[in-house]
Design a protein around this motif. Structure first.
Motif, PDB file in Angstrom:
ATOM      1  N   GLY A 164       0.796  -1.221   0.000  1.00  0.00           N
ATOM      2  CA  GLY A 164       0.000   0.000   0.000  1.00  0.00           C
ATOM      3  C   GLY A 164       0.825   1.267   0.000  1.00  0.00           C
ATOM      4  O   GLY A 164       0.330   2.343  -0.360  1.00  0.00           O
ATOM      5  N   MET A 165       2.110   1.157   0.384  1.00  0.00           N
ATOM      6  CA  MET A 165       2.986   2.327   0.461  1.00  0.00           C
ATOM      7  C   MET A 165       3.721   2.613  -0.845  1.00  0.00           C
ATOM      8  O   MET A 165       4.239   3.709  -1.046  1.00  0.00           O
ATOM      9  N   TRP A 166       3.794   1.600  -1.735  1.00  0.00           N
ATOM     10  CA  TRP A 166       4.532   1.826  -2.983  1.00  0.00           C
ATOM     11  C   TRP A 166       3.753   1.502  -4.252  1.00  0.00           C
ATOM     12  O   TRP A 166       4.266   1.731  -5.361  1.00  0.00           O
ATOM     13  N   HIS A 167       2.514   1.042  -4.116  1.00  0.00           N
ATOM     14  CA  HIS A 167       1.781   0.665  -5.326  1.00  0.00           C
ATOM     15  C   HIS A 167       1.455   1.876  -6.191  1.00  0.00           C
ATOM     16  O   HIS A 167       1.155   1.730  -7.390  1.00  0.00           O
ATOM     17  N   GLY A 168       1.536   3.089  -5.614  1.00  0.00           N
ATOM     18  CA  GLY A 168       1.260   4.289  -6.395  1.00  0.00           C
ATOM     19  C   GLY A 168       2.252   4.510  -7.521  1.00  0.00           C
ATOM     20  O   GLY A 168       1.985   5.273  -8.461  1.00  0.00           O
ATOM     21  N   LYS A 169       3.410   3.851  -7.444  1.00  0.00           N
ATOM     22  CA  LYS A 169       4.430   3.986  -8.495  1.00  0.00           C
ATOM     23  C   LYS A 169       4.088   3.163  -9.740  1.00  0.00           C
ATOM     24  O   LYS A 169       4.710   3.334 -10.791  1.00  0.00           O
ATOM     25  N   LEU A 170       3.142   2.245  -9.604  1.00  0.00           N
ATOM     26  CA  LEU A 170       2.824   1.350 -10.709  1.00  0.00           C
ATOM     27  C   LEU A 170       2.018   2.057 -11.801  1.00  0.00           C
ATOM     28  O   LEU A 170       0.966   2.619 -11.539  1.00  0.00           O
ATOM     29  N   HIS A 171       2.525   2.053 -12.987  1.00  0.00           N
ATOM     30  CA  HIS A 171       1.805   2.534 -14.160  1.00  0.00           C
ATOM     31  C   HIS A 171       2.473   1.900 -15.381  1.00  0.00           C
ATOM     32  O   HIS A 171       3.318   1.018 -15.251  1.00  0.00           O
ATOM     33  N   GLU A 172       2.102   2.325 -16.541  1.00  0.00           N
ATOM     34  CA  GLU A 172       2.574   1.668 -17.758  1.00  0.00           C
ATOM     35  C   GLU A 172       4.087   1.733 -17.928  1.00  0.00           C
ATOM     36  O   GLU A 172       4.683   0.888 -18.578  1.00  0.00           O
ATOM     37  N   GLU A 173       4.750   2.738 -17.350  1.00  0.00           N
ATOM     38  CA  GLU A 173       6.185   2.895 -17.527  1.00  0.00           C
ATOM     39  C   GLU A 173       6.989   2.305 -16.362  1.00  0.00           C
ATOM     40  O   GLU A 173       8.203   2.158 -16.473  1.00  0.00           O
ATOM     41  N   VAL A 174       6.354   2.010 -15.254  1.00  0.00           N
ATOM     42  CA  VAL A 174       7.022   1.406 -14.099  1.00  0.00           C
ATOM     43  C   VAL A 174       6.348   0.078 -13.790  1.00  0.00           C
ATOM     44  O   VAL A 174       5.206   0.055 -13.322  1.00  0.00           O
ATOM     45  N   SER A 175       7.035  -1.003 -14.038  1.00  0.00           N
ATOM     46  CA  SER A 175       6.464  -2.327 -13.836  1.00  0.00           C
ATOM     47  C   SER A 175       6.479  -2.733 -12.361  1.00  0.00           C
ATOM     48  O   SER A 175       7.142  -2.096 -11.533  1.00  0.00           O
ATOM     49  N   PHE A 176       5.774  -3.793 -12.063  1.00  0.00           N
ATOM     50  CA  PHE A 176       5.668  -4.281 -10.693  1.00  0.00           C
ATOM     51  C   PHE A 176       7.037  -4.611 -10.118  1.00  0.00           C
ATOM     52  O   PHE A 176       7.360  -4.242  -8.987  1.00  0.00           O
ATOM     53  N   ASP A 177       7.874  -5.307 -10.901  1.00  0.00           N
ATOM     54  CA  ASP A 177       9.177  -5.726 -10.380  1.00  0.00           C
ATOM     55  C   ASP A 177      10.106  -4.554 -10.116  1.00  0.00           C
ATOM     56  O   ASP A 177      10.889  -4.575  -9.160  1.00  0.00           O
ATOM     57  N   VAL A 178      10.017  -3.489 -10.925  1.00  0.00           N
ATOM     58  CA  VAL A 178      10.860  -2.316 -10.720  1.00  0.00           C
ATOM     59  C   VAL A 178      10.467  -1.596  -9.435  1.00  0.00           C
ATOM     60  O   VAL A 178      11.320  -1.244  -8.611  1.00  0.00           O
ATOM     61  N   ALA A 179       9.168  -1.376  -9.242  1.00  0.00           N
ATOM     62  CA  ALA A 179       8.686  -0.714  -8.035  1.00  0.00           C
ATOM     63  C   ALA A 179       8.982  -1.559  -6.801  1.00  0.00           C
ATOM     64  O   ALA A 179       9.364  -1.033  -5.748  1.00  0.00           O
ATOM     65  N   PHE A 180       8.829  -2.863  -6.934  1.00  0.00           N
ATOM     66  CA  PHE A 180       9.094  -3.781  -5.824  1.00  0.00           C
ATOM     67  C   PHE A 180      10.564  -3.712  -5.417  1.00  0.00           C
ATOM     68  O   PHE A 180      10.900  -3.597  -4.238  1.00  0.00           O
ATOM     69  N   ARG A 181      11.457  -3.786  -6.406  1.00  0.00           N
ATOM     70  CA  ARG A 181      12.887  -3.762  -6.130  1.00  0.00           C
ATOM     71  C   ARG A 181      13.306  -2.447  -5.471  1.00  0.00           C
ATOM     72  O   ARG A 181      14.104  -2.451  -4.541  1.00  0.00           O
ATOM     73  N   GLU A 182      12.786  -1.334  -5.951  1.00  0.00           N
ATOM     74  CA  GLU A 182      13.155  -0.034  -5.394  1.00  0.00           C
ATOM     75  C   GLU A 182      12.807   0.043  -3.909  1.00  0.00           C
ATOM     76  O   GLU A 182      13.608   0.512  -3.098  1.00  0.00           O
ATOM     77  N   TYR A 183      11.620  -0.433  -3.563  1.00  0.00           N
ATOM     78  CA  TYR A 183      11.206  -0.386  -2.153  1.00  0.00           C
ATOM     79  C   TYR A 183      12.033  -1.372  -1.325  1.00  0.00           C
ATOM     80  O   TYR A 183      12.443  -1.060  -0.205  1.00  0.00           O
ATOM     81  N   TYR A 184      12.286  -2.548  -1.879  1.00  0.00           N
ATOM     82  CA  TYR A 184      13.093  -3.559  -1.188  1.00  0.00           C
ATOM     83  C   TYR A 184      14.489  -3.025  -0.889  1.00  0.00           C
ATOM     84  O   TYR A 184      15.016  -3.194   0.224  1.00  0.00           O
ATOM     85  N   GLU A 185      15.107  -2.373  -1.868  1.00  0.00           N
ATOM     86  CA  GLU A 185      16.458  -1.845  -1.690  1.00  0.00           C
ATOM     87  C   GLU A 185      16.500  -0.730  -0.651  1.00  0.00           C
ATOM     88  O   GLU A 185      17.482  -0.576   0.076  1.00  0.00           O
ATOM     89  N   GLU A 186      15.418   0.043  -0.548  1.00  0.00           N
ATOM     90  CA  GLU A 186      15.342   1.075   0.485  1.00  0.00           C
ATOM     91  C   GLU A 186      15.333   0.441   1.870  1.00  0.00           C
ATOM     92  O   GLU A 186      15.985   0.931   2.801  1.00  0.00           O
TER      93      GLU A 186
END
Length: 205
Positions: A129-151
């Motif tokens: 719920g804290m990072w799903h807002g990044k999801l759109h046609e140019e940002v895929s699920f795995d990219v948004a997931f990885r960014e939050y994981y790395e943080e």
């Protein structure tokens, strides 16, 4: 499992570990994630699936790790055409299984997108719920997931995870001397079956 994992944005979480509490926690978090992703009705077709290694067949666990170990052994024996990046990922996976909580592989179709430590992966799934807002046609699920994981990993001060990250840079075959079989009619080099590491911080000086 997804029927068409390559054409669709189908993501598969493969996970396992020795901590049964973490296994249950992660399994519950993944089921919640599946429902939340479905509710979002994203413009991009995103499907989440999961597989717990050894849940239906415990024998699958040693077979899996033996296969991974053998894969790296074969790659190290190749003189030409070695994909260094792939070999490093295999090494990371072999050491990732030592995480006291558990480990997770996130893949899209046949492509591995992230190899993650149990606690940080579970938190990333729970915090959807804290990072799903990044999801759109140019940002895929795995990219948004990885960014939050790395943080999360950057902010994590837990000593055990730092130790695991350090040892992932090496591999048993790189640091252990080969030992030949003691049988007179064999005398061939024996394979390294397993390697374990223990933190030395509690050792008294």
């Amino acid at each position: 499992m997804c029927e068409n994992q390559i054409e669709e944005d189908c993501y598969l979480f493969i996970y396992g570990g020795m901590d049964t509490k973490w296994i249950q926690e992660f399994a519950t978090a993944i089921e919640t994630l599946k429902r939340d992703v479905a509710k979002l009705k994203l413009n991009i077709n995103t499907t989440i699936e999961s597989y717990q290694l050894g849940k239906d067949d415990p024998k699958a666990i040693p077979h899996f790790w033996i296969a991974i170990d053998s894969l790296l052994t074969r790659r190290k024996q190749m003189k030409k055409g070695i994909d260094f990046a792939t070999s490093e990922e295999i090494k990371r996976l072999l050491f990732l299984k030592q995480d006291p909580k558990g480990w997770t592989i996130l893949s899209k179709g046949h492509n591995v997108k992230l190899l993650g430590h149990g606690e940080a992966m579970c938190r990333t799934v729970k915090d959807f719920g804290m990072w799903h807002g990044k999801l759109h046609e140019e940002v895929s699920f795995d990219v948004a997931f990885r960014e939050y994981y790395e943080e999360i990993m950057k902010d994590n001060k837990d000593c055990s995870k730092k130790c695991l990250n350090v040892i992932s840079a090496g591999y048993a075959m790189d640091i252990l001397e080969r030992i030949v079989c003691p049988k007179k009619d064999c005398r061939r080099p024996m394979e390294v079956a397993s390697v374990s590491y223990k933190c030395c911080h509690d050792r008294k000086k």
